[in-house]
Design a protein around this motif. Structure first.
Motif, PDB file in Angstrom:
ATOM      1  N   LEU A 286       0.584  -1.318   0.028  1.00 37.05           N
ATOM      2  CA  LEU A 286       0.062   0.040   0.025  1.00 37.05           C
ATOM      3  C   LEU A 286       0.854   1.354   0.017  1.00 37.05           C
ATOM      4  N   ALA A 287       1.950   1.159   0.696  1.00 40.76           N
ATOM      5  CA  ALA A 287       2.925   2.313   0.870  1.00 40.76           C
ATOM      6  C   ALA A 287       3.235   2.675  -0.857  1.00 40.76           C
ATOM      7  N   ARG A 288       3.527   1.792  -1.390  1.00 36.69           N
ATOM      8  CA  ARG A 288       3.962   1.983  -3.032  1.00 36.69           C
ATOM      9  C   ARG A 288       2.655   2.542  -3.781  1.00 36.69           C
ATOM     10  N   ASP A 289       1.483   2.175  -3.397  1.00 37.13           N
ATOM     11  CA  ASP A 289       0.482   2.402  -4.152  1.00 37.13           C
ATOM     12  C   ASP A 289      -0.056   3.855  -3.809  1.00 37.13           C
ATOM     13  N   LEU A 290       0.115   4.132  -2.607  1.00 39.73           N
ATOM     14  CA  LEU A 290      -0.527   5.504  -1.951  1.00 39.73           C
ATOM     15  C   LEU A 290       0.396   6.571  -1.964  1.00 39.73           C
ATOM     16  N   GLY A 291       1.772   6.452  -2.010  1.00 37.36           N
ATOM     17  CA  GLY A 291       2.827   7.203  -1.744  1.00 37.36           C
ATOM     18  C   GLY A 291       2.665   8.530  -2.623  1.00 37.36           C
ATOM     19  N   PRO A 292       2.171   8.188  -4.119  1.00 34.97           N
ATOM     20  CA  PRO A 292       1.768   9.439  -4.876  1.00 34.97           C
ATOM     21  C   PRO A 292       1.075  10.585  -4.384  1.00 34.97           C
ATOM     22  N   TYR A 293       0.050   9.985  -3.368  1.00 39.49           N
ATOM     23  CA  TYR A 293      -0.788  11.185  -2.815  1.00 39.49           C
ATOM     24  C   TYR A 293      -0.601  11.325  -1.682  1.00 39.49           C
ATOM     25  N   ASN A 294       0.911  11.357  -1.226  1.00 33.82           N
ATOM     26  CA  ASN A 294       1.275  11.619   0.207  1.00 33.82           C
ATOM     27  C   ASN A 294       0.456  11.032   1.110  1.00 33.82           C
ATOM     28  N   ILE A 295       0.099   9.690   0.840  1.00 32.26           N
ATOM     29  CA  ILE A 295      -0.353   8.798   2.170  1.00 32.26           C
ATOM     30  C   ILE A 295       0.700   7.802   2.573  1.00 32.26           C
ATOM     31  N   ARG A 296       1.172   7.969   3.745  1.00 32.41           N
ATOM     32  CA  ARG A 296       2.330   7.264   4.270  1.00 32.41           C
ATOM     33  C   ARG A 296       1.740   5.919   5.015  1.00 32.41           C
ATOM     34  N   VAL A 297       2.271   4.975   4.964  1.00 36.22           N
ATOM     35  CA  VAL A 297       1.779   3.591   5.373  1.00 36.22           C
ATOM     36  C   VAL A 297       3.137   3.019   6.119  1.00 36.22           C
ATOM     37  N   ASN A 298       2.752   2.734   7.365  1.00 34.72           N
ATOM     38  CA  ASN A 298       3.793   1.852   8.343  1.00 34.72           C
ATOM     39  C   ASN A 298       3.397   0.850   9.184  1.00 34.72           C
ATOM     40  N   THR A 299       4.329   0.185   9.566  1.00 30.74           N
ATOM     41  CA  THR A 299       3.717  -0.738  10.804  1.00 30.74           C
ATOM     42  C   THR A 299       4.552  -0.414  11.807  1.00 30.74           C
ATOM     43  N   VAL A 300       3.624  -0.715  12.854  1.00 29.45           N
ATOM     44  CA  VAL A 300       4.145  -0.571  14.396  1.00 29.45           C
ATOM     45  C   VAL A 300       4.280  -1.944  14.906  1.00 29.45           C
ATOM     46  N   THR A 301       5.527  -2.469  15.444  1.00 30.22           N
ATOM     47  CA  THR A 301       5.174  -3.732  15.840  1.00 30.22           C
ATOM     48  C   THR A 301       5.661  -3.870  17.286  1.00 30.22           C
ATOM     49  N   PRO A 302       4.704  -4.261  18.103  1.00 28.94           N
ATOM     50  CA  PRO A 302       5.080  -4.458  19.524  1.00 28.94           C
ATOM     51  C   PRO A 302       5.617  -5.861  19.891  1.00 28.94           C
ATOM     52  N   GLY A 303       6.510  -5.741  21.068  1.00 26.43           N
ATOM     53  CA  GLY A 303       6.968  -6.959  21.484  1.00 26.43           C
ATOM     54  C   GLY A 303       6.121  -7.358  22.458  1.00 26.43           C
ATOM     55  N   TRP A 304       6.356  -7.897  23.668  1.00 26.08           N
ATOM     56  CA  TRP A 304       5.378  -8.573  24.807  1.00 26.08           C
ATOM     57  C   TRP A 304       5.040  -7.187  25.584  1.00 26.08           C
ATOM     58  N   VAL A 305       3.845  -6.914  25.522  1.00 21.88           N
ATOM     59  CA  VAL A 305       3.357  -5.860  26.158  1.00 21.88           C
ATOM     60  C   VAL A 305       2.565  -5.954  27.284  1.00 21.88           C
ATOM     61  N   MET A 306       2.883  -5.172  28.243  1.00 20.23           N
ATOM     62  CA  MET A 306       2.035  -5.717  29.783  1.00 20.23           C
ATOM     63  C   MET A 306       0.812  -5.172  29.604  1.00 20.23           C
ATOM     64  N   THR A 307      -0.131  -5.523  28.832  1.00 23.60           N
ATOM     65  CA  THR A 307      -1.518  -5.198  28.905  1.00 23.60           C
ATOM     66  C   THR A 307      -2.307  -6.083  29.757  1.00 23.60           C
ATOM     67  N   GLU A 308      -3.348  -5.595  30.294  1.00 19.95           N
ATOM     68  CA  GLU A 308      -4.122  -6.464  31.359  1.00 19.95           C
ATOM     69  C   GLU A 308      -4.244  -7.817  30.930  1.00 19.95           C
ATOM     70  N   ARG A 309      -4.851  -7.942  29.713  1.00 23.03           N
ATOM     71  CA  ARG A 309      -4.939  -9.278  29.144  1.00 23.03           C
ATOM     72  C   ARG A 309      -3.769 -10.007  29.121  1.00 23.03           C
ATOM     73  N   GLN A 310      -2.522  -9.728  28.748  1.00 26.15           N
ATOM     74  CA  GLN A 310      -1.412 -10.491  29.034  1.00 26.15           C
ATOM     75  C   GLN A 310      -0.924 -11.050  30.447  1.00 26.15           C
ATOM     76  N   LEU A 311      -0.913  -9.869  31.191  1.00 25.97           N
ATOM     77  CA  LEU A 311      -0.927 -10.145  32.675  1.00 25.97           C
ATOM     78  C   LEU A 311      -1.687 -11.105  33.399  1.00 25.97           C
ATOM     79  N   GLN A 312      -2.988 -11.100  32.900  1.00 27.01           N
ATOM     80  CA  GLN A 312      -3.945 -12.150  33.282  1.00 27.01           C
ATOM     81  C   GLN A 312      -3.748 -13.510  32.876  1.00 27.01           C
ATOM     82  N   LEU A 313      -3.294 -13.509  31.560  1.00 27.13           N
ATOM     83  CA  LEU A 313      -3.357 -15.096  30.959  1.00 27.13           C
ATOM     84  C   LEU A 313      -2.188 -15.623  30.912  1.00 27.13           C
TER      85      LEU A 313
END
Length: 258
Positions: free
Chosen positions: A179-206
């Protein structure tokens, strides 16, 4: 969270229209809060109604603009499309899209049925494309925008225990880069943010038990724990004008594990 006065403010996010999937709890909750604190107009969807309504009230009581919340199951693509159209008609076309929603339920390869496979795809992969599709025309009209897809380090580090999940999360990088390639001409940026093991309530409980704590200590370069707000801060940067020349990239927030 670190003292608010010590964290960056992104003036370019003031008044921006932001849409977040799965914004009612965990990482999504921190993302919604972070954008509201920057003065953005935030809309989000979730199936957790009570938690989402409480979040809206919490943000309003803190003195920020109350987010727009709509209940929506992202497996229902027509409903998802309708909700996005409706909210955009009410508050304006979106400047920022954050694809956060997902489900990392554990499972073995042997127990995966076709029904389970299709359901995990319907949660973790399919909606991500259609939300992106839904914001393209509006972002074109506005002269640009930022799409941020949430990935996972699970497949980077060859985690077992949820092979359908790792399959869907590996596909995020392909979607982002294409998508970054397709949308770049329109100044639309596309990126991935990749979390590691995040201490959310769900992760802490399970899953974050004594052995999990030891694994984190062995695997991360940094001694601390990755918190939801750490991920949200990276999302803010990429949504803002500070990230103006960042596209087709993956930004990992995992304490130096992957």
């Amino acid at each position: 969270m670190a003292a608010q006065s010590q964290l960056a403010r992104f003036g370019s996010l003031q008044g921006k229209r932001v849409f977040v999937t799965g914004g009612g709890s965990g990482i999504g909750e921190s993302i919604v809060e972070a954008f509201a604190e920057q003065g953005a107009k935030v809309a989000f969807i979730d199936i957790a109604v009570d938690a989402s309504l409480s979040l809206c009230e919490k943000i309003a009581l803190a003195g920020y603009e109350k987010p727009v919340f709509r209940e929506c199951d992202i497996r229902d693509i027509p409903a998802l499309q309708d909700v996005m159209r409706s909210i955009a008609a009410d508050i304006g076309d979106f400047d920022v899209l954050v694809n956060n929603a997902g489900n990392d339920q554990r499972h073995t390869p042997e127990e995966v049925t076709l029904e389970f496979w299709n359901d995990r795809i319907a949660i973790n992969q399919r909606p991500m494309f259609f939300t992106c599709q839904a914001v393209i025309e509006g972002m074109k009209k506005k002269g640009g925008g930022s799409i941020i897809n949430l990935g996972s380090t699970s497949w980077h580090i060859a985690n077992g225990g949820y092979p359908v999940y790792t399959t869907t999360k590996a596909s995020v990088s392909g979607l982002t880069r294409g998508l970054a390639r397709d949308l770049g001409p329109y100044n639309i940026r596309v990126n991935t943010v990749t979390p590691g093991w995040v201490m959310t309530e769900r992760q802490l409980q399970l899953w974050v038990d004594e052995e999990g704590e030891k694994l984190i200590d062995r695997s991360q370069c940094l001694k601390g724990r990755v918190q939801p707000w750490h991920v949200a801060r990276m999302v803010l940067f990429l949504a803002s004008d500070d990230g103006a020349m960042c596209s087709a990239q993956e930004f990992i927030v995992d304490g130096g594990w992957a």
